[in-house]
Design a protein around this motif. Structure first.
Motif, PDB file in Angstrom:
ATOM      1  N   ALA A  88      30.260  42.617  36.350  1.00  7.08           N
ATOM      2  CA  ALA A  88      31.067  43.181  37.430  1.00  7.08           C
ATOM      3  C   ALA A  88      32.432  42.510  37.487  1.00  7.08           C
ATOM      4  N   VAL A  89      32.461  41.197  37.343  1.00  5.34           N
ATOM      5  CA  VAL A  89      33.739  40.478  37.346  1.00  5.34           C
ATOM      6  C   VAL A  89      34.608  40.957  36.189  1.00  5.34           C
ATOM      7  N   LEU A  90      34.021  41.112  35.011  1.00  3.65           N
ATOM      8  CA  LEU A  90      34.787  41.585  33.855  1.00  3.65           C
ATOM      9  C   LEU A  90      35.314  43.003  34.086  1.00  3.65           C
ATOM     10  N   TYR A  91      34.477  43.884  34.638  1.00  5.72           N
ATOM     11  CA  TYR A  91      34.926  45.247  34.942  1.00  5.72           C
ATOM     12  C   TYR A  91      36.074  45.242  35.950  1.00  5.72           C
ATOM     13  N   PHE A  92      35.940  44.456  37.008  1.00  3.10           N
ATOM     14  CA  PHE A  92      36.983  44.444  38.035  1.00  3.10           C
ATOM     15  C   PHE A  92      38.284  43.845  37.505  1.00  3.10           C
ATOM     16  N   TYR A  93      38.202  42.819  36.666  1.00  2.00           N
ATOM     17  CA  TYR A  93      39.425  42.285  36.056  1.00  2.00           C
ATOM     18  C   TYR A  93      40.068  43.323  35.155  1.00  2.00           C
ATOM     19  N   LEU A  94      39.258  44.060  34.397  1.00  2.00           N
ATOM     20  CA  LEU A  94      39.802  45.122  33.553  1.00  2.00           C
ATOM     21  C   LEU A  94      40.469  46.185  34.417  1.00  2.00           C
ATOM     22  N   TYR A  95      39.852  46.536  35.519  1.00  2.00           N
ATOM     23  CA  TYR A  95      40.444  47.511  36.438  1.00  2.00           C
ATOM     24  C   TYR A  95      41.795  47.010  36.954  1.00  2.00           C
ATOM     25  N   LEU A  96      41.857  45.744  37.353  1.00  2.00           N
ATOM     26  CA  LEU A  96      43.124  45.189  37.838  1.00  2.00           C
ATOM     27  C   LEU A  96      44.189  45.235  36.751  1.00  2.00           C
ATOM     28  N   MET A  97      43.794  44.937  35.509  1.00  2.00           N
ATOM     29  CA  MET A  97      44.753  44.993  34.410  1.00  2.00           C
ATOM     30  C   MET A  97      45.237  46.421  34.172  1.00  2.00           C
ATOM     31  N   LEU A  98      44.313  47.380  34.226  1.00  2.00           N
ATOM     32  CA  LEU A  98      44.693  48.775  34.021  1.00  2.00           C
ATOM     33  C   LEU A  98      45.612  49.283  35.125  1.00  2.00           C
ATOM     34  N   GLU A  99      45.443  48.755  36.318  1.00  2.00           N
ATOM     35  CA  GLU A  99      46.296  49.136  37.447  1.00  2.00           C
ATOM     36  C   GLU A  99      47.625  48.381  37.429  1.00  2.00           C
ATOM     37  N   GLY A 100      47.739  47.379  36.565  1.00  2.00           N
ATOM     38  CA  GLY A 100      48.981  46.609  36.485  1.00  2.00           C
ATOM     39  C   GLY A 100      49.112  45.546  37.556  1.00  2.00           C
ATOM     40  N   VAL A 101      48.008  45.172  38.160  1.00  2.00           N
ATOM     41  CA  VAL A 101      48.027  44.150  39.211  1.00  2.00           C
ATOM     42  C   VAL A 101      48.109  42.779  38.551  1.00  2.00           C
ATOM     43  N   VAL A 102      49.082  41.992  38.970  1.00  2.00           N
ATOM     44  CA  VAL A 102      49.248  40.637  38.467  1.00  2.00           C
ATOM     45  C   VAL A 102      48.951  39.684  39.613  1.00  2.00           C
TER      46      VAL A 102
END
Length: 170
Positions: free
Chosen positions: A44-58
């Motif tokens: 879940a942590v890996l999925y959510f980090y990937l989601y943040l990266m795809l959204e461009g959240v830094v």
């Protein structure tokens, strides 16, 4: 199409988070259930980090963008302990607790290293794919996935005797 992919990744994170809760709420708590919960939480942590990266959240501070790396290590550690607990009903996690030491060291070490040398984790994770720069976080990530492969291969080798024709007949 990109929006569908981002939403699918978010759904994957939410679903594995629900799996984490399901593994913890399952009756007959044992070591294998806890390891399944730990693997689902790490996923879940890996999925959510990937989601943040795809959204461009830094995230700020910069090391927070790399806190997913220790969870890659948790995957092989929890998988191995779950395999052993499933294989041996009387398996007790004593000395093998040291298996989880790399993840804990990384979880504490990444912020610590950032405060010693802020440049180590200054790069955004997706910059690895856009440039020739390979930072410490990328090396740790690649090493984590390599170790995952090694442990999964060890588990496969240990499972092969179970799938022999004479074993399957019994």
């Amino acid at each position: 199409m990109a929006e569908f992919f981002r939403l699918t990744v978010f759904f994957g994170g939410a679903f594995t988070l629900v799996l984490t809760l399901g593994a913890l709420a399952r009756p007959g708590r044992n070591l294998a259930n806890h390891c399944v919960a730990l693997m689902a939480l790490s996923s879940a942590v890996l999925y959510f980090y990937l989601y943040l990266m795809l959204e461009g959240v830094v995230l700020s501070p910069p090391f927070a963008n790399h806190l997913y790396v220790p969870f890659v290590y948790v995957l092989w550690q929890a998988m191995y302990v779950m395999f052993m607990a499933t294989l041996q009903e009387d398996y007790v996690l004593r000395f093998n607790r040291l298996l989880f030491l790399p993840s804990l060291l990384l979880l504490a070490g990444i912020p610590g290293l950032h405060y010693i040398d802020p440049g180590l984790f200054a790069a955004y994770p997706l910059e690895f794919f856009r440039s020739d720069f390979t930072g410490l976080a990328e090396i740790l990530l690649i090493a984590g996935f390599g170790i995952n492969g090694i442990y999964y291969f060890i588990i496969l080798i240990r499972c092969l005797p179970v799938f022999r024709p004479d074993s399957l007949r019994r």
